[in-house]
Design an enzyme around this catalytic site. Structure first.
Site, mmCIF file in Angstrom:
data_model
loop_
_atom_site.group_PDB
_atom_site.id
_atom_site.type_symbol
_atom_site.label_atom_id
_atom_site.label_comp_id
_atom_site.label_asym_id
_atom_site.label_seq_id
_atom_site.Cartn_x
_atom_site.Cartn_y
_atom_site.Cartn_z
ATOM 1 C CG HIS A 158 -1.695 -1.248 1.424
ATOM 2 N ND1 HIS A 158 -2.963 -1.480 0.928
ATOM 3 C CD2 HIS A 158 -1.327 -2.389 2.064
ATOM 4 C CE1 HIS A 158 -3.352 -2.703 1.266
ATOM 5 N NE2 HIS A 158 -2.372 -3.273 1.944
ATOM 6 C CB SER A 279 12.815 22.879 -14.743
ATOM 7 O OG SER A 279 12.012 24.045 -14.758
ATOM 8 C CE LYS A 285 11.390 19.442 -10.811
ATOM 9 N NZ LYS A 285 10.150 19.937 -11.399
ATOM 10 C CD GLU A 292 8.804 12.461 -15.493
ATOM 11 O OE1 GLU A 292 7.802 13.130 -15.261
ATOM 12 O OE2 GLU A 292 9.924 12.962 -15.688
#
Ligand code: ARG
Length: 457
Positions: A158, A279, A285, A292
């Site tokens: 979980h 970024s 970043k 992804e």
């Protein structure tokens, strides 16, 4: 558009220009050219073998086809939309090059069995390439798993801290999944490797063909037993895409973990700069773009599976032009899968593991609570009662912002008089993972044994 189409005999009016473009496949099916030529050469040799062509005719045809193959490879071939697809483009060029003999190649054959053969030859090779990439990925993973056999980390259910595990064990879970993916593809390959050629348009041909002879030249294991089935079904491509979709699902889940683990909140791993981007606005970043994207690309492969299933679902026997739509989903599935596997090998072999962070995370969240319950069971307490006792101890820790292993023996005794000094050994992370010492368990010694078994497989 004054090119004469090989099927123009019964037509009096030219094809509408828009329809010509709408029905053409050449922009995408040209990727099959090597297999189309390979199939044609085998077909011509078979026709000579059964005396439908003379040896001299066969020699001319084969030489012409080899030259065309070289023209295409050099980028000199002029593909024509008016000639619809890869098959008619090559056949027309053959006749241009060697004259009337070229027109004999299509004897006893149809584009219907031709295209089904081409796709199978192509897919067979692609499955082998994918298998190589999968083996590379498995090898990279097994190497990292062996290196990280002793590395402690939190295991989750979980996505909540559950029990300590070793990072090596976690990575080997991915190996098991990928190993099954490999087996699925190998199984699919058996059914891909069956030859449709000889089915002709749908019913077979009146020439005395020798299908076993052609199959041997093309390394097919079996020949399709029914001509109607041979030209029409694309279940082999659907099956491949289904195996690819499952494989992408695994890579997507794995990607999700890489994204989570490389976040500041987990901070378990550092991905190599080569697989991340920055970024344009936030200078700090470092985005895990590659995992992804693999996660995102999974969607298109699922889509291709549904496209192919839907393409097939209401087609009557035998060949229908619908089947021309099988190629783009199949090609894109192959490209996506190969690309994703390729990039994953590099990500895994360059990943940096933050051992202290993983260990620190495993030390939070009462991860050895189950070990404490098992300890009480060994001292004679029933498991349900032990569970209750440890639950109270955990509650006490939450209220006092501490962990189980920082409680004094005095405090422990309040929960159960059976708890002794030896409790501290079982509350360590090492004690916890070492205790899970059986096949399939997380103990470092089991991880090393599993690595050896995987290498043997
Ligand atoms: N381009 C076609 C395909 O991809 C080749 C077979 C065409 N056959 C036909 N009878 N029109 O399926």
């Amino acid at each position: 558009m004054n090119i004469e189409k090989p099927w123009s005999g019964r037509f009096t009016a030219p094809t509408d220009a828009f329809v010509e473009a709408f029905t053409a496949a050449v922009s995408f099916d040209q990727r099959l050219y090597e297999y189309d030529i390979m199939g044609s050469i085998a077909h011509a040799r078979m026709l000579a073998h059964v005396d439908v062509l003379t040896n001299a005719e066969c020699t001319q045809i084969v030489a012409g086809l080899i030259e065309i193959q070289q023209e295409i490879a050099r980028g000199e071939f002029k593909w024509s939309v008016a000639l619809e697809d890869v098959h008619m483009n090559i056949e027309t060029r053959l006749t241009q090059k060697i004259g009337a003999v070229g027109k004999k190649l299509h004897t006893g054959r149809s584009r219907n069995d031709q295209v089904a053969t081409d796709i199978r030859l192509y897919l067979r090779d692609e499955i082998d390439l994918i298998n190589t990439e999968l083996t590379r990925l498995l090898t990279a993973l097994v190497d990292v798993a062996e290196r990280e056999a002793d590395t402690l980390m939190p295991g989750f259910t979980h996505l909540q801290s559950a029990q300590p595990i070793t990072f090596g064990h976690h990575l080997l879970a991915w190996c098991e999944m990928l190993q099954r993916d490999k087996a699925r593809l190998q199984d699919c390959r058996k059914r891909v490797n069956s030859m449709p050629l000889g089915a002709a348009a749908l019913a077979g041909t009146s020439y005395p063909i020798d299908r076993h002879y052609t199959a041997k030249l093309l390394n097919f294991d079996t020949i399709a037993e029914n001509s109607l089935d041979a030209v029409s079904d694309r279940d082999f491509a659907i099956e491949f895409t289904a195996a690819a979709a499952i494989l992408m699902m695994h890579l997507s889940r794995f990607s999700e973990e890489l994204v989570l683990w490389s976040s500041a909140q987990f901070n378990f791993i550092e991905l190599s700069d080569a697989f991340c981007t920055g970024s344009s606005i936030m200078p700090q970043k470092k985005n895990p773009d590659v995992p992804e994207l693999v996660r995102g690309k999974t969607g298109r492969v699922y889509g291709h599976l549904i496209s192919l299933l839907t393409l097939m679902k209401s087609q009557p026997l035998a060949y229908n032009k619908d089947n021309q739509e099988d190629k783009e989903p199949l090609f894109d599935t192959i490209d996506t899968l190969k690309g994703s596997l390729h990039v994953f090998v590099d990500i895994i072999s360059t990943v940096q593991v933050r051992h202290e962070q993983m260990r620190a995370a495993a030390q939070r969240g009462f991860m050895t609570a189950t070990d404490l319950a098992d300890y009480l069971v060994r001292k004679g307490v029933a498991f349900r009662d032990a569970h209750e006792i440890v639950g109270k101890a955990v509650r006490h820790c939450i209220d006092n912002s501490c962990e189980l292993d920082t409680l004094s023996l005095e405090v422990f005794k309040n929960f159960s008089p059976l708890i002794d000094d030896d409790v501290y050994d079982i509350l360590t992370l090492e004690g916890s993972v070492n205790a899970r010492n059986h096949i399939g368990g997380t103990a470092p010694s089991q991880v090393r044994a599993a690595v050896q078994r995987l290498r043997a497989r």
